[in-house]
Design an enzyme around this catalytic site. Structure first.
Site, short mmCIF file in Angstrom:
data_model
loop_
_atom_site.label_atom_id
_atom_site.label_comp_id
_atom_site.label_asym_id
_atom_site.label_seq_id
_atom_site.Cartn_x
_atom_site.Cartn_y
_atom_site.Cartn_z
CE LYS A 206 34.59 -42.81 18.98
NZ LYS A 206 34.45 -43.96 18.08
CD GLU A 212 24.57 -31.38 14.30
OE1 GLU A 212 25.75 -31.47 14.74
OE2 GLU A 212 24.23 -31.82 13.19
N GLY A 267 30.32 -44.88 18.07
CA GLY A 267 29.24 -44.05 18.62
C GLY A 267 27.93 -44.81 18.76
NE ARG A 268 27.55 -47.67 13.13
CZ ARG A 268 28.56 -46.94 12.69
NH1 ARG A 268 28.66 -45.67 13.03
NH2 ARG A 268 29.48 -47.47 11.90
CD GLU A 353 26.28 -43.26 11.91
OE1 GLU A 353 26.15 -42.07 11.60
OE2 GLU A 353 26.35 -43.64 13.09
CG HIS A 384 -4.88 -49.10 13.44
ND1 HIS A 384 -6.17 -49.49 13.16
CD2 HIS A 384 -4.44 -49.93 14.42
CE1 HIS A 384 -6.52 -50.48 13.97
NE2 HIS A 384 -5.47 -50.77 14.74
CE LYS A 512 29.24 -35.32 11.25
NZ LYS A 512 30.08 -36.13 12.13
O1 F6P Z 1 27.57 -37.75 12.24
C1 F6P Z 1 27.40 -39.08 12.63
C2 F6P Z 1 27.96 -39.30 14.00
O2 F6P Z 1 29.34 -39.22 13.95
C3 F6P Z 1 27.52 -40.63 14.59
O3 F6P Z 1 28.28 -41.70 14.14
C4 F6P Z 1 27.63 -40.35 16.04
O4 F6P Z 1 26.94 -41.28 16.81
C5 F6P Z 1 27.07 -38.96 16.12
O5 F6P Z 1 27.49 -38.34 14.92
C6 F6P Z 1 27.49 -38.15 17.30
O6 F6P Z 1 28.87 -38.01 17.36
P1 F6P Z 1 29.57 -37.52 18.70
O7 F6P Z 1 29.24 -38.50 19.75
O8 F6P Z 1 31.04 -37.48 18.38
O9 F6P Z 1 29.02 -36.17 19.02
#
Ligand code: F6P
Length: 567
Positions: A206, A212, A267-268, A353, A384, A512
Site C-alpha cells: 500500500k 521487507e 491494508g488488512r 491490528e 491432536h 519499524k
Molecule cells: O506494519 C503493519 C502494516 O502497515 C500493515 O498494516 C500492512 O498490512 C502491512 O504493514 C504492509 O504494508 P504495505 O502494504 O504498505 O507494505
C-alpha cells in the site's frame, strides 16, 4: 470513566453477569428444548449456530441494548456513507465500496469513488485474462506459469489465504507463490522453483515503503536481470500494486504496470482492491467477482438486517460478552477445512491490528478490555495438539468452528469424519463430562475402588466452554467472500462499541523506526546509537559473531534516563 462503562446497558449487563456467571450450558439446554432453534442464524449461504454460548434471551436483549446505546446503527451508516471514521488518519473506510456490486454512488470528499473502483477492476480483469490465456508473454515469448506475490501483512495474508482456500478453482497452468519474510530463505526457496522467463512478480505494498517488501522485490529484480540482462524485460515480469505511484516509479516499475488503490482502503481490508490481483491471476476474473459478490451480499445483510438478526452483530456481541464480562482474553479460529488453513492467520491480523488498541477515539484511555488474542489452526489438527487446554486447561477461550457442508472434492468418507469431529467437539466443549459419568464409564471398563476414584478427577471435563459453529453451504468464491466480510464487520462492531478507531495501526511504528537505526548499526553504516544495555549488548554480540570491527563505545546514557525516577 469511559462513556461506554457509564451506559445503562453496560451497568445492567454487570448485574446480569453476577447471575449468569454460574450458569452451565448443560442446564440451559435441558431447560429449553427450543434453544438451538432460536440461536440460529442464516445469511448469504452461511449458517451460524450460536446456541452453545453462555447466554440467555436476556443476555442478548441487554447486549443489543448496549449496541444501540453505543450508537452502532449510526456508526454502520457512517462507514457506508464514506464518512472519515478513521479519525487519526482523517480517512474514510471503504472496503465496502470495492465490492459494491450494486454500483450505487459512494462519495468521498464529494467525489463518487465507484468509477475509479470499476475502472481498476476492469484493468485487472484485462491484464489477468491476458496472462491466463497466454497472450501476455515473457521476454522470451513464453507464457507465464508462475506468479510470485511479494508483500507482507495485508498485502500478503488476504491474497494468500484466498488463493489457498480456493485452489480447486485455480488455472491449471498457474503456480502461485507468496514471499513475505525478509529472511532470505523464503525468497531463495521460491526462486529455486521458478524460472525468470515464465515468472511474473507482483509487488504489493500500500505504502511502497515497507522495508521487507522492497528488499525482497529488489533481490527478485536482480535475480531476474542476471538472466534476462535487459532492463526493458522488467516490464514483462514485474507489476506493482500500490497507492504510491511516485515510490513505484522510483523503484523502477513503470507506472503503466501499476494497479492503483486508495488511502481509504486499509491494508488488512485490501484483498478486494487491486491487492487481489494475484487472486484474479490465479483463480480468474469470474471467481474474483464472485468473491466480491459474496462480500457485497454480507455487506447488505450487515447494513440492513435488524441487529437481533444480524450475523456480524450477534458474533460481535457474544464476543463482547466474554471479553468484557468474563474477561476472556483469547479467541480461537478453528476451520475444519484444510483449504482454510491460513484463515486463522488472516483473521489474527484483521482483528488484532484493528482492535488491539488502548485509546478511544476521543483520546481517553480505555477502562475495559479490547481485542482478544486471536489464534488457531485447522480444527482437526488442533484436536491432536492444543484442544487439551481448551477442554481441561485453566483458560476459557471461545472457539469458532468453521466448515463447509458440501464438499464435492472430498474423497469418499473423509468429509463425514471431519464434520463428525466438529460437531462432537462443539458438544464436548458444551456438556463436558461429570464425575458421575466418569465413574459409570470406568466401572463399565471393570475398574473399581481406589484405582477408580484416583482417576476420576483427571477424567472430568468441566464443559461450559463456548463455541460458535459456522457452516458455509460450500467453500466457493461467493461463500468465502461472505465469510471474510462477516469477520470484517464483526470486528467493526466491536470497535464501534468500544469507541476505538479500528482502522489505524500506530502500534507497529516504533519497532519499524528502531529497526532502521539498528540496521544501520548492524551493517556498520553508523556508530552505536543510544540504547539500553541489553540492546547494546545484543548489537555488539551480533557484530562480533559476524566478524565486524568492534564499534566505538556507546554514547553515555544521560543520568536522567539511566534510572526510572521514583514518584
Ligand atoms: O506494519 C503493519 C502494516 O502497515 C500493515 O498494516 C500492512 O498490512 C502491512 O504493514 C504492509 O504494508 P504495505 O502494504 O504498505 O507494505
Amino acid at each position: 470513566m469511559s462513556k461506554l462503562t457509564q451506559l445503562p446497558a453496560w451497568r445492567t449487563l454487570w448485574n446480569h453477569f453476577s447471575r449468569a456467571r454460574d450458569w452451565h450450558m448443560r442446564e440451559l439446554f435441558a431447560a429449553d428444548p427450543e434453544r438451538a432453534e432460536r440461536y440460529w442464524l442464516q445469511a448469504e449461504g452461511l449458517t451460524l449456530d450460536y446456541s452453545k454460548n453462555r447466554i440467555s434471551d436476556q443476555t442478548l436483549t441487554l447486549l443489543l441494548q448496549l449496541a444501540e446505546e453505543a450508537g452502532l446503527p449510526e456508526q454502520i451508516e457512517a462507514m457506508f456513507q464514506g464518512e472519515k471514521i478513521n479519525v487519526t488518519e482523517s480517512r474514510a473506510v471503504l472496503h465496502v465500496a470495492l465490492r459494491n456490486r450494486a454500483d450505487t454512488p459512494i462519495l468521498v470528499d464529494g467525489e463518487d469513488v465507484m468509477p475509479k473502483v470499476n475502472s481498476v477492476l476492469e484493468r485487472m480483469g484485462r491484464f489477468s485474462q491476458a496472462v491466463r490465456n497466454g497472450e501476455w508473454l515473457g521476454y522470451t515469448r513464453q507464457p507465464i506459469t508462475d506468479i510470485v506475490n511479494i508483500g507482507i501483512g495485508g498485502s500478503d495474508l488476504g491474497p494468500l489465504m484466498v488463493c489457498q482456500a480456493l485452489r480447486p478453482y485455480a488455472h491449471p497452468r498457474m503456480n502461485m507463490h507468496f514471499v513475505s519474510n525478509v529472511d532470505s530463505s523464503q525468497l531463495k526457496e521460491t526462486l529455486k522453483r521458478v524460472h525468470p522467463e515464465t515468472t511474473l512478480f507482483v509487488i504489493e505494498s500500500k505504502t511502497f515503503t515497507t522495508q521487507e517488501t522492497l528488499t525482497n522485490a529488489l533481490t527478485a529484480r536482480e535475480w531476474f536481470l542476471r538472466q534476462a540482462r535487459d532492463e526493458a524485460a522488467v516490464a514483462k515480469h514485474f507489476v506493482a500494486v500500490s497507492t504510491n505511484k511516485q515510490a513505484v516509479a522510483e523503484f523502477g516499475i513503470d507506472p503503466a504496470n501499476m494497479f492503483e488503490f486508495w488511502d481509504w482502503v486499509g491494508g488488512r481490508f485490501s484483498l478486494w482492491s487491486a491487492i487481489g490481483l494475484p487472486i484474479m491471476l490465479y483463480l480468474g476474473e469470474e471467481s474474483f467477482l464472485e468473491l466480491l459478490d459474496g462480500a457485497h451480499g454480507m455487506d447488505q445483510h450487515f447494513r440492513n438486517a435488524p441487529l437481533e438478526a444480524n450475523m456480524p452483530v450477534i458474533l460481535a456481541l457474544i464476543g463482547i460478552w466474554y471479553i468484557n464480562f468474563y474477561g476472556g482474553g483469547s479467541h480461537v479460529i478453528a476451520p475444519y477445512d484444510q483449504y482454510l488453513h491460513r484463515l486463522p492467520a488472516f483473521i489474527q491480523q484483521l482483528d488484532m491490528e484493528s482492535n488491539g488498541k488502548q485509546t478511544m477515539r476521543d483520546g481517553q484511555p480505555v477502562d475495559f478490555e479490547t481485542a482478544p488474542i486471536i489464534w488457531g489452526e485447522t480444527g482437526i489438527n488442533g484436536q491432536h495438539a492444543f484442544f487439551q487446554l481448551l477442554h481441561q486447561g485453566t483458560h476459557t477461550s471461545p472457539i469458532d468452528l468453521i466448515a463447509s457442508l458440501e464438499n464435492r472434492s472430498s474423497l469418499p468418507g473423509h468429509h463425514e469424519i471431519l464434520l463428525a469431529n466438529l460437531f462432537a467437539q462443539a458438544e464436548a466443549f458444551m456438556r463436558g463430562k461429570t464425575a458421575d459419568e466418569v465413574r459409570a464409564e470406568l466401572t463399565a471398563q471393570g475398574l473399581k475402588g481406589e484405582a477408580l476414584e484416583k482417576l476420576v478427577p483427571h477424567k472430568v471435563f468441566g464443559g461450559n466452554r463456548p463455541t460458535n459453529t459456522l457452516l458455509m453451504s460450500r467453500l466457493d468464491p461467493r461463500h468465502l467472500g461472505a465469510l471474510i466480510a462477516l469477520y470484517e464487520h464483526k470486528i467493526f462492531v466491536q470497535g464501534a462499541i468500544w469507541g476505538i478507531n479500528s482502522f489505524d495501526q500506530w502500534g507497529v511504528e516504533l519497532g519499524k523506526q528502531l529497526a532502521k537505526t539498528i540496521h544501520a548499526e548492524l551493517s556498520g553504516k553508523c556508530g552505536p546509537a543510544e540504547h539500553d544495555s541489553s540492546t547494546a549488548k545484543l548489537i555488539a554480540f551480533y557484530r562480533q559473531v559476524n566478524g565486524a570491527e568492534p564499534a566505538p563505545s556507546p554514547a553515555p546514557v544521560k543520568p536522567s534516563q539511566a534510572q526510572p525516577q521514583e514518584a
